[in-house]
Write an enzyme that holds these catalytic residues in place. Structure first.
Site, PDB file in Angstrom:
ATOM      1  N   VAL A  75      36.866  69.345  55.567  1.00 42.60           N
ATOM      2  CA  VAL A  75      36.556  68.109  53.481  1.00 42.60           C
ATOM      3  C   VAL A  75      37.008  66.893  54.149  1.00 42.60           C
ATOM      4  CG1 VAL A  75      37.460  68.034  51.804  1.00 42.60           C
ATOM      5  CG2 VAL A  75      36.387  70.525  52.406  1.00 42.60           C
ATOM      6  N   GLY A  76      38.002  66.199  54.512  1.00 41.75           N
ATOM      7  CA  GLY A  76      38.199  65.445  54.386  1.00 41.75           C
ATOM      8  C   GLY A  76      36.826  64.253  56.044  1.00 41.75           C
TER       9      GLY A  76
ATOM     10  N   ASN B 215      41.663  72.943  47.303  1.00 48.69           N
ATOM     11  CA  ASN B 215      41.635  74.256  46.482  1.00 48.69           C
ATOM     12  C   ASN B 215      42.937  74.932  46.113  1.00 48.69           C
ATOM     13  OD1 ASN B 215      38.799  75.443  46.055  1.00 48.69           O
ATOM     14  ND2 ASN B 215      38.859  76.082  48.271  1.00 48.69           N
TER      15      ASN B 215
ATOM     16  N   LYS C  85      37.705  75.815  39.042  1.00 48.08           N
ATOM     17  CA  LYS C  85      37.207  76.795  40.286  1.00 48.08           C
ATOM     18  C   LYS C  85      38.454  77.672  40.915  1.00 48.08           C
ATOM     19  CE  LYS C  85      35.933  75.668  45.290  1.00 48.08           C
ATOM     20  NZ  LYS C  85      36.371  74.856  46.093  1.00 48.08           N
TER      21      LYS C  85
ATOM     22  N   GLY D  82      43.953  64.530  56.644  1.00 45.60           N
ATOM     23  CA  GLY D  82      43.245  65.823  57.189  1.00 45.60           C
ATOM     24  C   GLY D  82      41.289  65.105  57.526  1.00 45.60           C
ATOM     25  N   ALA D  83      41.478  65.095  58.607  1.00 41.21           N
ATOM     26  CA  ALA D  83      39.681  64.860  59.313  1.00 41.21           C
ATOM     27  C   ALA D  83      39.460  65.769  59.605  1.00 41.21           C
ATOM     28  CB  ALA D  83      39.722  63.503  60.369  1.00 41.21           C
ATOM     29  N   GLY D  84      38.946  67.319  58.817  1.00 47.27           N
ATOM     30  CA  GLY D  84      38.542  68.694  58.794  1.00 47.27           C
ATOM     31  C   GLY D  84      37.349  68.236  58.394  1.00 47.27           C
TER      32      GLY D  84
ATOM     33  N   GLU E  31      45.159  81.013  53.054  1.00 49.65           N
ATOM     34  CA  GLU E  31      45.850  80.457  51.860  1.00 49.65           C
ATOM     35  C   GLU E  31      46.389  81.193  51.304  1.00 49.65           C
ATOM     36  OE1 GLU E  31      42.660  76.875  51.267  1.00 49.65           O
ATOM     37  OE2 GLU E  31      44.128  75.482  51.276  1.00 49.65           O
TER      38      GLU E  31
HETATM   39  N1  LIG Z   1      35.971  73.644  53.911  1.00 49.47           N
HETATM   40  C1  LIG Z   1      35.096  73.778  52.517  1.00 49.47           C
HETATM   41  O1  LIG Z   1      34.120  73.694  52.609  1.00 49.47           O
HETATM   42  C2  LIG Z   1      36.045  74.047  51.650  1.00 49.47           C
HETATM   43  C3  LIG Z   1      37.209  73.726  51.903  1.00 49.47           C
HETATM   44  N2  LIG Z   1      38.389  73.567  50.539  1.00 49.47           N
HETATM   45  C4  LIG Z   1      39.712  73.128  50.584  1.00 49.47           C
HETATM   46  O2  LIG Z   1      40.303  72.210  50.750  1.00 49.47           O
HETATM   47  C5  LIG Z   1      40.894  72.163  51.804  1.00 49.47           C
HETATM   48  C6  LIG Z   1      40.483  71.475  53.695  1.00 49.47           C
HETATM   49  O3  LIG Z   1      39.808  72.219  53.798  1.00 49.47           O
HETATM   50  P1  LIG Z   1      39.240  72.591  55.197  1.00 49.47           P
HETATM   51  O4  LIG Z   1      38.942  70.788  55.732  1.00 49.47           O
HETATM   52  O5  LIG Z   1      38.395  73.164  55.528  1.00 49.47           O
HETATM   53  O6  LIG Z   1      40.219  72.424  56.366  1.00 49.47           O
HETATM   54  P2  LIG Z   1      40.452  72.629  58.079  1.00 49.47           P
HETATM   55  O7  LIG Z   1      40.875  73.238  58.101  1.00 49.47           O
HETATM   56  O8  LIG Z   1      38.849  71.954  58.417  1.00 49.47           O
HETATM   57  O9  LIG Z   1      40.928  70.910  57.983  1.00 49.47           O
HETATM   58  C7  LIG Z   1      42.561  70.139  57.824  1.00 49.47           C
HETATM   59  C8  LIG Z   1      42.757  68.575  58.681  1.00 49.47           C
HETATM   60  O10 LIG Z   1      43.730  68.841  58.290  1.00 49.47           O
HETATM   61  C9  LIG Z   1      44.408  68.105  59.484  1.00 49.47           C
HETATM   62  N3  LIG Z   1      45.835  68.400  59.229  1.00 49.47           N
HETATM   63  C10 LIG Z   1      47.116  69.371  58.799  1.00 49.47           C
HETATM   64  N4  LIG Z   1      48.045  68.654  59.423  1.00 49.47           N
HETATM   65  C11 LIG Z   1      48.067  67.603  59.606  1.00 49.47           C
HETATM   66  C12 LIG Z   1      48.672  66.712  60.371  1.00 49.47           C
HETATM   67  N5  LIG Z   1      50.368  66.861  59.656  1.00 49.47           N
HETATM   68  N6  LIG Z   1      48.666  65.372  60.079  1.00 49.47           N
HETATM   69  C13 LIG Z   1      47.321  65.511  59.996  1.00 49.47           C
HETATM   70  N7  LIG Z   1      47.055  65.979  59.630  1.00 49.47           N
HETATM   71  C14 LIG Z   1      46.821  66.977  59.545  1.00 49.47           C
HETATM   72  C15 LIG Z   1      44.032  69.217  61.146  1.00 49.47           C
HETATM   73  O11 LIG Z   1      43.999  68.397  61.312  1.00 49.47           O
HETATM   74  P3  LIG Z   1      43.786  68.971  63.222  1.00 49.47           P
HETATM   75  O12 LIG Z   1      42.889  68.477  63.760  1.00 49.47           O
HETATM   76  O13 LIG Z   1      44.994  68.152  63.714  1.00 49.47           O
HETATM   77  O14 LIG Z   1      43.888  70.562  63.382  1.00 49.47           O
HETATM   78  C16 LIG Z   1      43.036  69.708  60.127  1.00 49.47           C
HETATM   79  O15 LIG Z   1      41.826  69.082  60.542  1.00 49.47           O
HETATM   80  C17 LIG Z   1      41.478  73.685  51.512  1.00 49.47           C
HETATM   81  O16 LIG Z   1      42.339  73.312  50.359  1.00 49.47           O
HETATM   82  C18 LIG Z   1      40.246  74.738  51.439  1.00 49.47           C
HETATM   83  O17 LIG Z   1      40.641  75.513  50.775  1.00 49.47           O
HETATM   84  C19 LIG Z   1      37.633  73.201  49.059  1.00 49.47           C
HETATM   85  C20 LIG Z   1      35.864  73.003  49.178  1.00 49.47           C
HETATM   86  C21 LIG Z   1      35.453  74.054  50.249  1.00 49.47           C
HETATM   87  C1  LIG Z   2      33.733  77.704  46.396  1.00 52.90           C
HETATM   88  C2  LIG Z   2      34.057  77.833  48.364  1.00 52.90           C
HETATM   89  C3  LIG Z   2      32.728  79.132  48.096  1.00 52.90           C
HETATM   90  C4  LIG Z   2      32.770  76.709  48.488  1.00 52.90           C
HETATM   91  O1  LIG Z   2      33.086  75.874  48.073  1.00 52.90           O
HETATM   92  C5  LIG Z   2      35.121  77.772  48.123  1.00 52.90           C
HETATM   93  O2  LIG Z   2      35.577  77.106  47.861  1.00 52.90           O
HETATM   94  C6  LIG Z   2      35.597  78.228  49.865  1.00 52.90           C
HETATM   95  O3  LIG Z   2      34.875  79.506  50.260  1.00 52.90           O
HETATM   96  O4  LIG Z   2      36.792  78.068  49.998  1.00 52.90           O
END
Ligand SMILES: NC(=O)C1=CN([C@@H]2O[C@H](COP(=O)(O)OP(=O)(O)OC[C@H]3O[C@@H](n4cnc5c(N)ncnc54)[C@H](OP(=O)(O)O)[C@@H]3O)[C@@H](O)[C@H]2O)C=CC1
Ligand SMILES: CC(C)(CO)C(=O)C(=O)O
Length: 309
Positions: free
Chosen positions: A11-12, A103, A187, A7-9, A270
């Site tokens: 976080v990743g 999370n 958390k 997942g290159a979103g 989620e």
């Molecule tokens: N964002 C934040 O600040 C924080 C997030 N978190 C937690 O981190 C986790 C990730 O969140 P976040 O990064 O924000 O989510 P995003 O939606 O930004 O990124 C998730 C990525 O997963 C990819 N994905 C989904 N399905 C697949 C698949 N089958 N194969 C490959 N890639 C896939 C998506 O790709 P595609 O581009 O193809 O849609 C997307 O880029 C969650 O549990 C969130 O609660 C925790 C703390 C902070």
């Molecule tokens: C705790 C916080 C606000 C930032 O890490 C978070 O995880 C979220 O908003 O999903």
């Protein structure tokens, strides 16, 4: 060490990008659309505090082949976990370490069932990161902390040293924990309450705290969540509702949660993973959880529409 980022979103992409920046051998496991963007435009991180970054990165899609990775860092939303498991299985073997940063906690059990139990680490992150329309990553605040550790039953110092070396000198804050289950639950308590209150009230934290019954309700919710938390087998006691409430009181009035932002944009949320799991565990223990159940029921009726509320 060959590192795969699942997942290159927000976080990743952020943590993988920072590791690639330091010269680590990083590949992103992505779907075809993300591959196209990353291949054409590279991985872009914006962070006024920690510096911007723009670089080409290696990517792999499910249709391709590559040798198994030594480490897979999992950073997908919980509702996508089932769909990435076969993808991860294709690119892993019995030696692959798996570090999820989602999370919540229910995904740990899920991953332990899909892979060997001892391959799964505990982990989570503190950051506020989002993807913009063009897929570029924006780290909004100063936090970019990743916390990881061996789950109780697995303690293996050699593996922890490998991870320590991987994160050393990268432009991120990595913290190794001997009590990762408890820290994940701390958390989890914070985020389940924050996301529950901000989405139920459709408000920022300051307005909730200032409303007549908002603080009372918030603390009752923290108590309900704590009743579920203390029934978990944790290596040290979890934070009490008072400690978490103290943190909530110190949070800036404009704070919300990523779930609130997703809801406002009509995106999937989620809630089943965060609130639904707590309700299910609580019901199994015959707990009465009226506020949590209200939040979960309300949010599970929400239908993502892709447009603003
Ligand atoms: N964002 C934040 O600040 C924080 C997030 N978190 C937690 O981190 C986790 C990730 O969140 P976040 O990064 O924000 O989510 P995003 O939606 O930004 O990124 C998730 C990525 O997963 C990819 N994905 C989904 N399905 C697949 C698949 N089958 N194969 C490959 N890639 C896939 C998506 O790709 P595609 O581009 O193809 O849609 C997307 O880029 C969650 O549990 C969130 O609660 C925790 C703390 C902070
Ligand atoms: C705790 C916080 C606000 C930032 O890490 C978070 O995880 C979220 O908003 O999903």
């Amino acid at each position: 060490m060959r590192v795969g980022i699942v997942g290159a979103g927000a976080v990743g992409g952020y943590f993988g990008g920072r590791l690639a920046e330091k010269g680590a051998d990083v590949t992103f496991l992505v779907r075809p659309n993300r591959k196209k963007r990353l291949t054409e435009k590279g991985l872009v991180i914006h962070s006024p505090i920690h510096g911007n970054s723009h670089r080409s990165v290696s990517v792999v899609t499910p249709e391709e082949t590559a040798p198994p990775f030594d480490l897979l860092i999992v950073a997908v939303k919980a509702y996508h976990l089932d769909s990435v498991i076969p993808f991860m299985q294709t690119f892993s073997d019995q030696h692959t370490m798996i570090l999820p940063l989602l999370n919540g906690y229910a995904h740990i059990d899920h991953l332990q069932q899909a892979f060997s139990k001892d391959s799964i680490f505990g982990g989570f992150c503190f950051m506020e990161s989002t993807l913009d329309q063009s897929g570029e990553i924006h780290l909004l605040g100063k936090h970019h902390r990743l916390v990881y550790g061996e789950l109780q039953e697995n303690a293996n110092h050699a593996r922890m040293d490998q991870l320590k070396q991987l994160f050393a000198d990268a432009n991120l804050e990595a913290v190794q924990s001997d009590f990762i289950e408890t820290e994940m639950w701390n958390k989890y308590q914070y985020i389940a309450a924050l996301s529950g209150m901000t989405t139920l009230m459709r408000s920022e934290i300051g307005a909730i705290r200032d409303s007549t019954y908002g603080s009372e309700l918030y603390q009752q919710l923290l108590n309900e969540i704590y009743q579920v938390t203390i029934r978990q087998p944790l290596p040290k006691p979890p934070e009490s509702p008072d400690i978490i409430w103290n943190r909530v009181q110190k949070a800036s009035p404009q704070s919300t949660s990523s779930m609130y932002r997703d809801l406002k944009q009509g995106l999937p949320i989620e809630t089943d993973h965060l609130h639904g799991s707590l309700v299910r565990w609580g019901k199994e223990a015959n707990l009465s959880l009226p506020i949590l159940t209200t939040i979960y029921t309300g949010l599970s009726l929400y239908q993502p529409s892709g447009s603003s509320l």
